[in-house]
Motif scaffolding. Structure first.
Motif, PDB file in Angstrom:
ATOM      1  N   ALA A  74      52.382  55.290  19.582  1.00 12.98           N
ATOM      2  CA  ALA A  74      52.896  56.433  18.826  1.00 12.98           C
ATOM      3  C   ALA A  74      53.559  56.012  17.511  1.00 12.98           C
ATOM      4  CB  ALA A  74      53.882  57.226  19.678  1.00 12.98           C
ATOM      5  N   PHE A  75      54.266  54.887  17.512  1.00 12.49           N
ATOM      6  CA  PHE A  75      54.918  54.407  16.299  1.00 12.49           C
ATOM      7  C   PHE A  75      53.998  53.513  15.472  1.00 12.49           C
ATOM      8  CE2 PHE A  75      58.971  55.077  18.801  1.00 12.49           C
ATOM      9  CZ  PHE A  75      59.310  56.231  18.118  1.00 12.49           C
ATOM     10  N   ASN A  76      52.732  53.455  15.842  1.00 10.95           N
ATOM     11  CA  ASN A  76      51.689  52.689  15.154  1.00 10.95           C
ATOM     12  C   ASN A  76      51.971  51.190  15.097  1.00 10.95           C
ATOM     13  OD1 ASN A  76      49.175  52.454  13.960  1.00 10.95           O
ATOM     14  ND2 ASN A  76      50.009  52.600  11.897  1.00 10.95           N
ATOM     15  N   CYS A  77      52.586  50.666  16.130  1.00  7.91           N
ATOM     16  CA  CYS A  77      52.751  49.214  16.237  1.00  7.91           C
ATOM     17  C   CYS A  77      51.373  48.567  16.379  1.00  7.91           C
ATOM     18  CB  CYS A  77      53.624  48.853  17.431  1.00  7.91           C
ATOM     19  SG  CYS A  77      55.254  49.630  17.421  1.00  7.91           S
ATOM     20  N   VAL A  78      50.427  49.321  16.970  1.00  6.84           N
ATOM     21  CA  VAL A  78      49.075  48.805  17.152  1.00  6.84           C
ATOM     22  C   VAL A  78      48.380  48.578  15.814  1.00  6.84           C
ATOM     23  CG1 VAL A  78      48.795  49.832  19.424  1.00  6.84           C
ATOM     24  CG2 VAL A  78      48.065  51.107  17.429  1.00  6.84           C
ATOM     25  N   GLY A  79      48.832  49.263  14.766  1.00  2.00           N
ATOM     26  CA  GLY A  79      48.232  49.086  13.449  1.00  2.00           C
ATOM     27  C   GLY A  79      48.381  47.663  12.927  1.00  2.00           C
ATOM     28  N   CYS A  80      49.487  47.022  13.242  1.00  4.79           N
ATOM     29  CA  CYS A  80      49.715  45.644  12.793  1.00  4.79           C
ATOM     30  C   CYS A  80      49.507  44.624  13.913  1.00  4.79           C
ATOM     31  CB  CYS A  80      51.130  45.495  12.244  1.00  4.79           C
ATOM     32  SG  CYS A  80      51.433  46.421  10.726  1.00  4.79           S
ATOM     33  N   GLY A  87      47.048  40.877  14.439  1.00  2.00           N
ATOM     34  CA  GLY A  87      46.209  41.365  13.356  1.00  2.00           C
ATOM     35  C   GLY A  87      46.958  41.039  12.078  1.00  2.00           C
ATOM     36  N   ILE A  88      47.457  42.077  11.418  1.00  2.00           N
ATOM     37  CA  ILE A  88      48.326  41.860  10.256  1.00  2.00           C
ATOM     38  C   ILE A  88      49.635  41.246  10.739  1.00  2.00           C
ATOM     39  CG2 ILE A  88      49.610  43.005   8.413  1.00  2.00           C
ATOM     40  CD1 ILE A  88      47.450  45.204   8.464  1.00  2.00           C
ATOM     41  N   GLY A  89      50.143  41.764  11.857  1.00  2.00           N
ATOM     42  CA  GLY A  89      51.356  41.230  12.467  1.00  2.00           C
ATOM     43  C   GLY A  89      50.991  40.172  13.496  1.00  2.00           C
ATOM     44  N   PRO A  90      51.968  39.381  13.927  1.00  2.00           N
ATOM     45  CA  PRO A  90      51.672  38.303  14.885  1.00  2.00           C
ATOM     46  C   PRO A  90      51.278  38.836  16.263  1.00  2.00           C
ATOM     47  CG  PRO A  90      54.034  38.459  14.500  1.00  2.00           C
ATOM     48  CD  PRO A  90      53.383  39.401  13.547  1.00  2.00           C
ATOM     49  N   ALA A  91      50.553  38.007  16.995  1.00  2.00           N
ATOM     50  CA  ALA A  91      50.170  38.338  18.366  1.00  2.00           C
ATOM     51  C   ALA A  91      51.414  38.359  19.244  1.00  2.00           C
ATOM     52  CB  ALA A  91      49.170  37.315  18.885  1.00  2.00           C
ATOM     53  N   LEU A  92      51.404  39.221  20.236  1.00  2.00           N
ATOM     54  CA  LEU A  92      52.533  39.333  21.153  1.00  2.00           C
ATOM     55  C   LEU A  92      52.155  38.906  22.567  1.00  2.00           C
ATOM     56  CD1 LEU A  92      53.730  42.828  19.906  1.00  2.00           C
ATOM     57  CD2 LEU A  92      54.632  40.583  19.257  1.00  2.00           C
ATOM     58  N   TYR A 107      64.703  43.179  20.232  1.00  2.00           N
ATOM     59  CA  TYR A 107      65.475  44.346  19.806  1.00  2.00           C
ATOM     60  C   TYR A 107      65.862  44.199  18.330  1.00  2.00           C
ATOM     61  CZ  TYR A 107      69.226  47.832  19.705  1.00  2.00           C
ATOM     62  OH  TYR A 107      70.030  48.900  19.383  1.00  2.00           O
ATOM     63  N   SER A 108      66.369  43.038  17.990  1.00  2.00           N
ATOM     64  CA  SER A 108      66.774  42.778  16.603  1.00  2.00           C
ATOM     65  C   SER A 108      65.586  42.863  15.656  1.00  2.00           C
ATOM     66  CB  SER A 108      67.431  41.394  16.507  1.00  2.00           C
ATOM     67  OG  SER A 108      67.812  41.130  15.182  1.00  2.00           O
ATOM     68  N   SER A 109      64.435  42.347  16.061  1.00  2.00           N
ATOM     69  CA  SER A 109      63.244  42.413  15.210  1.00  2.00           C
ATOM     70  C   SER A 109      62.841  43.858  14.933  1.00  2.00           C
ATOM     71  CB  SER A 109      62.063  41.685  15.855  1.00  2.00           C
ATOM     72  OG  SER A 109      62.290  40.299  15.883  1.00  2.00           O
ATOM     73  N   ILE A 110      62.940  44.710  15.952  1.00  2.00           N
ATOM     74  CA  ILE A 110      62.560  46.112  15.780  1.00  2.00           C
ATOM     75  C   ILE A 110      63.579  46.845  14.918  1.00  2.00           C
ATOM     76  CG2 ILE A 110      62.204  48.310  16.988  1.00  2.00           C
ATOM     77  CD1 ILE A 110      61.154  46.618  19.387  1.00  2.00           C
ATOM     78  N   VAL A 111      64.853  46.666  15.208  1.00  2.00           N
ATOM     79  CA  VAL A 111      65.890  47.417  14.506  1.00  2.00           C
ATOM     80  C   VAL A 111      66.107  46.893  13.090  1.00  2.00           C
ATOM     81  CG1 VAL A 111      68.338  48.038  14.535  1.00  2.00           C
ATOM     82  CG2 VAL A 111      67.020  48.120  16.636  1.00  2.00           C
ATOM     83  N   GLN A 112      66.178  45.580  12.915  1.00  2.00           N
ATOM     84  CA  GLN A 112      66.449  45.007  11.603  1.00  2.00           C
ATOM     85  C   GLN A 112      65.191  44.801  10.766  1.00  2.00           C
ATOM     86  OE1 GLN A 112      68.620  41.517  13.124  1.00  2.00           O
ATOM     87  NE2 GLN A 112      70.213  42.130  11.676  1.00  2.00           N
ATOM     88  N   MET A 118      57.429  43.203   8.745  1.00  2.00           N
ATOM     89  CA  MET A 118      57.960  44.009   9.846  1.00  2.00           C
ATOM     90  C   MET A 118      59.045  44.921   9.302  1.00  2.00           C
ATOM     91  SD  MET A 118      57.992  44.774  13.055  1.00  2.00           S
ATOM     92  CE  MET A 118      59.088  45.576  14.206  1.00  2.00           C
ATOM     93  N   PRO A 119      58.789  46.251   9.313  1.00  2.00           N
ATOM     94  CA  PRO A 119      59.799  47.169   8.773  1.00  2.00           C
ATOM     95  C   PRO A 119      60.983  47.322   9.719  1.00  2.00           C
ATOM     96  CG  PRO A 119      57.993  48.408   9.715  1.00  2.00           C
ATOM     97  CD  PRO A 119      57.600  46.951   9.788  1.00  2.00           C
ATOM     98  N   SER A 120      62.097  47.751   9.173  1.00  2.00           N
ATOM     99  CA  SER A 120      63.278  48.050   9.975  1.00  2.00           C
ATOM    100  C   SER A 120      63.159  49.470  10.508  1.00  2.00           C
ATOM    101  CB  SER A 120      64.533  47.931   9.112  1.00  2.00           C
ATOM    102  OG  SER A 120      65.635  48.500   9.784  1.00  2.00           O
ATOM    103  N   PHE A 121      63.435  49.629  11.795  1.00  2.00           N
ATOM    104  CA  PHE A 121      63.420  50.957  12.392  1.00  2.00           C
ATOM    105  C   PHE A 121      64.839  51.445  12.673  1.00  2.00           C
ATOM    106  CE2 PHE A 121      59.099  49.603  13.070  1.00  2.00           C
ATOM    107  CZ  PHE A 121      58.378  50.759  12.845  1.00  2.00           C
TER     108      PHE A 121
END
Length: 183
Positions: A74-80, A87-92, A107-112, A118-121
């Motif tokens: 839903a937040f389009n994390c799959v886009g990267c 893909g554009i973002g690192p493999a998890l 948590y810090s990576s997502i929020v900051q 990687m955008p801040s949410f």
């Protein structure tokens, strides 16, 4: 005959009431639905220290991990992150995590946010949803128990389900980001 029926009924009632179900939080209330700003913004360091709990509150809840999976799309994390495969973002899904694999680091990576994409949410996602995302992201590399991890997505039929993956523990000892060209 009556004694057998009453004994069977009592045993059935005992069996039903003895079953332990996981606690599902459908409405976290006013404190849980606060927008995620809960950590002080500090310098971004790979694997750096944080002042948030050292475990995710939803890692033992299959429902919350499933919600994290839904939010990941839903937040389009799959886009990267391409459903976790990178893909554009690192493999998890592997053991090479630049900023750490502990819940508080994710948590810090997502929020900051993180440098280079990687955008801040912060201020955009409620705190409980960030923790659901954290639990799902950790499940991608098999860091959660198999009975908690979500099933395989329909769009990824070529890979094993998350709960069938071998557990990987990304190394968090290295304070330096992984450089391109290094194994």
């Amino acid at each position: 005959m009556n004694t057998i029926k009453s004994t069977a009924i009592v045993l059935c009632i005992c069996a039903v009431t003895a079953c332990k179900r996981e606690h599902r939080v459908f409405d976290p209330g006013s404190s849980g639905s606060q927008i995620a700003n809960g950590i002080p913004l500090n310098e971004v360091h790979a694997g750096g220290p944080l002042s948030v709990p050292d475990h995710g509150p939803y890692e033992q809840s299959a429902y919350a991990v499933g919600e994290g999976k839904r939010l990941f799309s839903a937040f389009n994390c799959v886009g990267c992150h391409n459903h976790g495969g990178g893909g554009i973002g690192p493999a998890l899904m592997d053991a090479k995590w630049i900023y750490g694999s502990h819940p508080e680091q994710i948590y810090s990576s997502i929020v900051q946010g993180r440098p280079n994409g990687m955008p801040s949410f912060a201020g955009k996602i409620p705190d409980y949803q960030v923790w659901e995302l954290v639990a799902y992201v950790r499940s991608l590399s098999g860091q959660l128990p198999a009975d908690v991890a979500p099933g395989r997505s329909d769009e990824i039929q070529v890979k094993k389900a998350e709960q069938a993956k071998k557990k990987e523990h990304p190394p968090d000892e290295s304070p330096q980001p992984i450089q391109k060209g290094q194994p």
